[in-house]
Scaffold this motif. Structure first.
Motif, PDB file in Angstrom:
ATOM      1  N   ALA A  59       0.835  -1.208   0.000  1.00 35.37           N
ATOM      2  CA  ALA A  59       0.000   0.000   0.000  1.00 35.37           C
ATOM      3  C   ALA A  59       0.868   1.256   0.000  1.00 35.37           C
ATOM      4  O   ALA A  59       0.554   2.238  -0.684  1.00 35.37           O
ATOM      5  N   ARG A  60       1.965   1.222   0.754  1.00 34.46           N
ATOM      6  CA  ARG A  60       2.883   2.375   0.759  1.00 34.46           C
ATOM      7  C   ARG A  60       3.471   2.597  -0.621  1.00 34.46           C
ATOM      8  O   ARG A  60       3.565   3.730  -1.094  1.00 34.46           O
ATOM      9  N   LYS A  61       3.878   1.504  -1.263  1.00 34.51           N
ATOM     10  CA  LYS A  61       4.454   1.605  -2.603  1.00 34.51           C
ATOM     11  C   LYS A  61       3.410   2.156  -3.571  1.00 34.51           C
ATOM     12  O   LYS A  61       3.709   3.032  -4.387  1.00 34.51           O
ATOM     13  N   GLU A  62       2.176   1.642  -3.469  1.00 34.38           N
ATOM     14  CA  GLU A  62       1.097   2.111  -4.341  1.00 34.38           C
ATOM     15  C   GLU A  62       0.819   3.594  -4.103  1.00 34.38           C
ATOM     16  O   GLU A  62       0.637   4.351  -5.057  1.00 34.38           O
ATOM     17  N   THR A  63       0.816   3.993  -2.838  1.00 32.41           N
ATOM     18  CA  THR A  63       0.600   5.403  -2.495  1.00 32.41           C
ATOM     19  C   THR A  63       1.712   6.267  -3.087  1.00 32.41           C
ATOM     20  O   THR A  63       1.455   7.332  -3.656  1.00 32.41           O
ATOM     21  N   GLU A  65       3.597   5.557  -5.700  1.00 31.06           N
ATOM     22  CA  GLU A  65       3.436   5.587  -7.158  1.00 31.06           C
ATOM     23  C   GLU A  65       2.306   6.543  -7.547  1.00 31.06           C
ATOM     24  O   GLU A  65       2.429   7.301  -8.510  1.00 31.06           O
ATOM     25  N   THR A  66       1.213   6.494  -6.790  1.00 32.76           N
ATOM     26  CA  THR A  66       0.074   7.372  -7.078  1.00 32.76           C
ATOM     27  C   THR A  66       0.475   8.828  -6.893  1.00 32.76           C
ATOM     28  O   THR A  66       0.109   9.688  -7.695  1.00 32.76           O
ATOM     29  N   ARG A  67       1.241   9.097  -5.833  1.00 29.81           N
ATOM     30  CA  ARG A  67       1.704  10.477  -5.609  1.00 29.81           C
ATOM     31  C   ARG A  67       2.601  10.939  -6.751  1.00 29.81           C
ATOM     32  O   ARG A  67       2.518  12.090  -7.185  1.00 29.81           O
ATOM     33  N   LYS A  68       3.471  10.047  -7.221  1.00 29.19           N
ATOM     34  CA  LYS A  68       4.334  10.410  -8.346  1.00 29.19           C
ATOM     35  C   LYS A  68       3.491  10.740  -9.564  1.00 29.19           C
ATOM     36  O   LYS A  68       3.727  11.737 -10.242  1.00 29.19           O
ATOM     37  N   LYS A  69       2.484   9.893  -9.845  1.00 27.49           N
ATOM     38  CA  LYS A  69       1.611  10.142 -11.001  1.00 27.49           C
ATOM     39  C   LYS A  69       0.858  11.452 -10.826  1.00 27.49           C
ATOM     40  O   LYS A  69       0.686  12.213 -11.776  1.00 27.49           O
ATOM     41  N   LEU A  70       0.400  11.706  -9.589  1.00 23.92           N
ATOM     42  CA  LEU A  70      -0.322  12.949  -9.311  1.00 23.92           C
ATOM     43  C   LEU A  70       0.588  14.154  -9.527  1.00 23.92           C
ATOM     44  O   LEU A  70       0.171  15.149 -10.126  1.00 23.92           O
ATOM     45  N   ASP A  71       1.829  14.056  -9.067  1.00 25.29           N
ATOM     46  CA  ASP A  71       2.777  15.152  -9.270  1.00 25.29           C
ATOM     47  C   ASP A  71       2.995  15.402 -10.753  1.00 25.29           C
ATOM     48  O   ASP A  71       3.020  16.551 -11.203  1.00 25.29           O
ATOM     49  N   VAL A  72       3.150  14.315 -11.522  1.00 25.52           N
ATOM     50  CA  VAL A  72       3.341  14.448 -12.969  1.00 25.52           C
ATOM     51  C   VAL A  72       2.101  15.074 -13.600  1.00 25.52           C
ATOM     52  O   VAL A  72       2.200  15.974 -14.436  1.00 25.52           O
ATOM     53  N   SER A  73       0.917  14.623 -13.161  1.00 22.96           N
ATOM     54  CA  SER A  73      -0.333  15.168 -13.707  1.00 22.96           C
ATOM     55  C   SER A  73      -0.459  16.653 -13.384  1.00 22.96           C
ATOM     56  O   SER A  73      -0.867  17.444 -14.238  1.00 22.96           O
ATOM     57  N   GLU A  74      -0.114  17.022 -12.153  1.00 26.14           N
ATOM     58  CA  GLU A  74      -0.187  18.432 -11.778  1.00 26.14           C
ATOM     59  C   GLU A  74       0.792  19.262 -12.605  1.00 26.14           C
ATOM     60  O   GLU A  74       0.480  20.372 -13.029  1.00 26.14           O
ATOM     61  N   GLU A  75       1.975  18.698 -12.848  1.00 26.54           N
ATOM     62  CA  GLU A  75       2.962  19.398 -13.661  1.00 26.54           C
ATOM     63  C   GLU A  75       2.443  19.571 -15.089  1.00 26.54           C
ATOM     64  O   GLU A  75       2.551  20.654 -15.676  1.00 26.54           O
ATOM     65  N   LYS A  76       1.850  18.514 -15.643  1.00 23.70           N
ATOM     66  CA  LYS A  76       1.285  18.607 -16.996  1.00 23.70           C
ATOM     67  C   LYS A  76       0.160  19.630 -17.033  1.00 23.70           C
ATOM     68  O   LYS A  76       0.019  20.375 -18.004  1.00 23.70           O
ATOM     69  N   LEU A  77      -0.645  19.661 -15.976  1.00 22.10           N
ATOM     70  CA  LEU A  77      -1.746  20.614 -15.907  1.00 22.10           C
ATOM     71  C   LEU A  77      -1.217  22.045 -15.873  1.00 22.10           C
ATOM     72  O   LEU A  77      -1.749  22.925 -16.554  1.00 22.10           O
ATOM     73  N   ARG A  78      -0.139  22.261 -15.113  1.00 23.50           N
ATOM     74  CA  ARG A  78       0.474  23.597 -15.078  1.00 23.50           C
ATOM     75  C   ARG A  78       0.992  23.969 -16.469  1.00 23.50           C
ATOM     76  O   ARG A  78       0.820  25.095 -16.935  1.00 23.50           O
ATOM     77  N   ASP A  79       1.651  22.985 -17.140  1.00 22.41           N
ATOM     78  CA  ASP A  79       2.136  23.232 -18.502  1.00 22.41           C
ATOM     79  C   ASP A  79       0.972  23.555 -19.426  1.00 22.41           C
ATOM     80  O   ASP A  79       1.046  24.463 -20.253  1.00 22.41           O
ATOM     81  N   PHE A  80      -0.120  22.802 -19.281  1.00 20.50           N
ATOM     82  CA  PHE A  80      -1.307  23.003 -20.107  1.00 20.50           C
ATOM     83  C   PHE A  80      -1.858  24.419 -19.889  1.00 20.50           C
ATOM     84  O   PHE A  80      -2.158  25.123 -20.849  1.00 20.50           O
TER      85      PHE A  80
END
Length: 133
Positions: A59-63, A65-80
């Motif tokens: 669960a920690r690993k999944e969390t 990974e999810t946080r990493k994906k969220l950070d990437v998504s937020e970065e893409k959203l800022r770029d967008f």
């Protein structure tokens, strides 16, 4: 006689001690069985704890990974947002321009309508004057 009585008394005492020893042996055997049961239960609980550690780590690993994906998504959203900010400004300017054009169109239509009414009135007056002449 006394020796026989003492011997019999000693034999009775020995039987009592033997019965007590047997009773203690039964208690010890029951205790050993209970210890074995507790060891088995302890072993099962350790297995369950180990399974829980595996699940928690998963669960920690999944969390993570999810946080990493969220950070990437937020970065893409800022770029967008950064990329589309000029388009949003341009769109807003076009909307304002359209509003201005629409109000200008309505003003011109109103003016044309007034001119048409004026021309009609002039034609009517002209007709009236021609009839009078």
């Amino acid at each position: 006689q006394q020796a026989v009585e003492a011997h019999e008394k000693q034999a009775v005492e020995m039987k009592k001690l033997q019965a007590y020893a047997n009773h203690l042996k039964i208690d010890v055997d029951a205790g050993n069985v209970k210890i074995q049961e507790l060891r088995k239960e302890n072993s099962q609980l350790r297995g369950q704890v180990s399974d829980l550690y595996v699940k928690v780590n998963s669960a920690r690993k999944e969390t993570y990974e999810t946080r990493k994906k969220l950070d990437v998504s937020e970065e893409k959203l800022r770029d967008f947002d950064f990329l589309f900010a000029p388009l949003k400004k341009s769109h807003s300017a076009l909307e304002k321009s359209l509003e201005t054009s629409n109000s200008e169109k309505h003003r011109m239509e109103k003016e044309l309508l007034e001119r048409a009414e004026t021309i009609e009135a002039l034609h009517a007056n002209d007709e009236k004057a021609r009839k009078e002449i």
